[in-house]
Motif scaffolding. Structure first.
Motif, mmCIF file in Angstrom:
data_model
loop_
_atom_site.group_PDB
_atom_site.id
_atom_site.type_symbol
_atom_site.label_atom_id
_atom_site.label_comp_id
_atom_site.label_asym_id
_atom_site.label_seq_id
_atom_site.Cartn_x
_atom_site.Cartn_y
_atom_site.Cartn_z
ATOM 1 N N ALA A 17 -17.669 39.650 -6.394
ATOM 2 C CA ALA A 17 -18.282 38.442 -6.961
ATOM 3 C C ALA A 17 -19.785 38.637 -7.139
ATOM 4 O O ALA A 17 -20.368 38.214 -8.143
ATOM 5 C CB ALA A 17 -18.000 37.235 -6.070
ATOM 6 N N GLU A 18 -20.419 39.292 -6.170
ATOM 7 C CA GLU A 18 -21.855 39.564 -6.270
ATOM 8 C C GLU A 18 -22.134 40.519 -7.426
ATOM 9 O O GLU A 18 -23.106 40.335 -8.173
ATOM 10 C CB GLU A 18 -22.368 40.156 -4.957
ATOM 11 N N GLU A 19 -21.284 41.522 -7.592
ATOM 12 C CA GLU A 19 -21.480 42.480 -8.681
ATOM 13 C C GLU A 19 -21.274 41.812 -10.047
ATOM 14 O O GLU A 19 -21.955 42.144 -11.023
ATOM 15 C CB GLU A 19 -20.534 43.664 -8.500
ATOM 16 N N ILE A 20 -20.355 40.852 -10.107
ATOM 17 C CA ILE A 20 -20.166 40.094 -11.343
ATOM 18 C C ILE A 20 -21.389 39.214 -11.603
ATOM 19 O O ILE A 20 -21.900 39.131 -12.720
ATOM 20 C CB ILE A 20 -18.886 39.241 -11.267
ATOM 21 N N GLY A 21 -21.889 38.586 -10.539
ATOM 22 C CA GLY A 21 -23.034 37.698 -10.680
ATOM 23 C C GLY A 21 -24.308 38.409 -11.075
ATOM 24 O O GLY A 21 -25.155 37.848 -11.790
ATOM 25 N N THR A 22 -24.474 39.652 -10.648
ATOM 26 C CA THR A 22 -25.697 40.397 -10.963
ATOM 27 C C THR A 22 -25.571 41.222 -12.242
ATOM 28 O O THR A 22 -26.518 41.892 -12.643
ATOM 29 C CB THR A 22 -26.057 41.335 -9.797
ATOM 30 N N GLY A 23 -24.375 41.189 -12.870
ATOM 31 C CA GLY A 23 -24.212 41.882 -14.144
ATOM 32 C C GLY A 23 -23.694 43.298 -14.056
ATOM 33 O O GLY A 23 -23.598 43.981 -15.076
ATOM 34 N N THR A 24 -23.373 43.769 -12.856
ATOM 35 C CA THR A 24 -22.757 45.090 -12.753
ATOM 36 C C THR A 24 -21.471 45.119 -13.571
ATOM 37 O O THR A 24 -21.163 46.096 -14.254
ATOM 38 C CB THR A 24 -22.450 45.431 -11.277
ATOM 39 N N PHE A 25 -20.714 44.026 -13.475
ATOM 40 C CA PHE A 25 -19.569 43.806 -14.346
ATOM 41 C C PHE A 25 -19.878 42.581 -15.189
ATOM 42 O O PHE A 25 -20.035 41.476 -14.666
ATOM 43 C CB PHE A 25 -18.289 43.581 -13.538
ATOM 44 N N ARG A 30 -13.649 45.181 -17.944
ATOM 45 C CA ARG A 30 -12.441 45.438 -17.157
ATOM 46 C C ARG A 30 -12.843 45.998 -15.806
ATOM 47 O O ARG A 30 -13.645 46.942 -15.718
ATOM 48 C CB ARG A 30 -11.545 46.429 -17.890
ATOM 49 N N LEU A 31 -12.308 45.418 -14.736
ATOM 50 C CA LEU A 31 -12.580 45.932 -13.394
ATOM 51 C C LEU A 31 -11.811 47.248 -13.190
ATOM 52 O O LEU A 31 -10.795 47.493 -13.850
ATOM 53 C CB LEU A 31 -12.138 44.930 -12.328
#
Length: 249
Positions: A17-25, A30-31
């Motif tokens: 969720a943190e990686e999604i929030g910071t734009g990593t994903f 696609r994960l």
């Protein structure tokens, strides 16, 4: 031991969720496969799947059957008197597309006859189309047209679907038949569980819910011209109300 397992999938979910929030994903990405994530976090695949299921319940990812898990990219769908699917998507820089599923003439149900102001069991043409945005299925649309008023509507959709680059927007097909304008008169929205066929066509998990949207459209003289029933994948769209439309009824 059970508590440790709960902590593990929660920690994995929080990290993703943190990686999604910071734009990593980014939205639409696609994960990595669950097997790769299991290796990355040093856990079994079941623990990763629990974390992903939690993220799906939180609306952060969507799972497409047979394709993988993607960061949610929710499309705001504006509801106005004349706002159309294609116009809405193009404004948001999405590529709209429609695929014809079926065209058939059927006796009208009591509900359809009432909406279209038809006699009981009067024939209607049902046109079912899959609406797509950027190769992602968004909705299944079944439109019912009064056959007595539009005897050529079924053939018009079949002919258009056979073109190399078909334009299956209802607005375009009706315009070709001489109906230049129509608008929404009534809208009804409710949530429910998806059927197996709906989940298959929309490439969504069987347990995910859908929006069922009913719309009555009328022509310039106020005559009912098409009654639509659309099934939207709940995690892929949000409805934005245009107050110019007036009251719901």
């Amino acid at each position: 031991m059970e508590q440790d397992g709960i902590n593990l999938w929660r920690q994995i979910g929080e990290t993703l969720a943190e990686e999604i929030g910071t734009g990593t994903f980014a939205p639409g990405d696609r994960l990595p496969p669950s097997t790769d994530l299991a290796t990355r976090f040093g856990v079994n695949q079941h623990t990763v799947l629990r974390a992903i299921s939690h993220l799906q319940n939180e609306g952060m990812v969507r799972i497409e059957r047979g394709r993988g898990t993607y960061v949610a990219d929710v499309i705001p769908y504006r509801l106005g008197r004349r706002t159309r699917f294609e116009e809405n998507l193009k404004e948001l820089n999405h590529a709209p597309q429609r695929t014809l599923i079926a065209v058939t003439d059927i006796p009208s149900t009591p509900a359809i006859a009432t909406h279209l102001e038809l006699a009981p069991n009067e024939l209607v043409t049902q046109v079912t189309v899959l609406a797509i945005a950027d190769d992602i299925p968004i909705s299944i649309n079944s439109n019912f047209f009064p056959r007595s008023q539009l005897p050529g509507i079924g053939d018009a959709f079949r002919v258009e679907a056979a073109r190399p680059k078909p334009n299956l927007a209802t607005q375009s097909v009706l315009a070709a038949l001489g109906i230049a304008d129509f608008e929404r008169r009534k809208i009804r929205i409710r949530g429910r569980e998806s059927t197996q066929d709906e989940a298959r066509l929309l490439r969504m998990p069987p347990q995910e819910n859908v929006f069922e949207v009913e719309v009555l459209n009328v022509d310039a003289e106020g005559r009912p011209i098409v009654f639509g029933q659309s099934i939207f994948c709940l995690s892929r769209v949000e409805f934005v109300w245009d107050f110019a439309l007036g009251d719901l009824s």
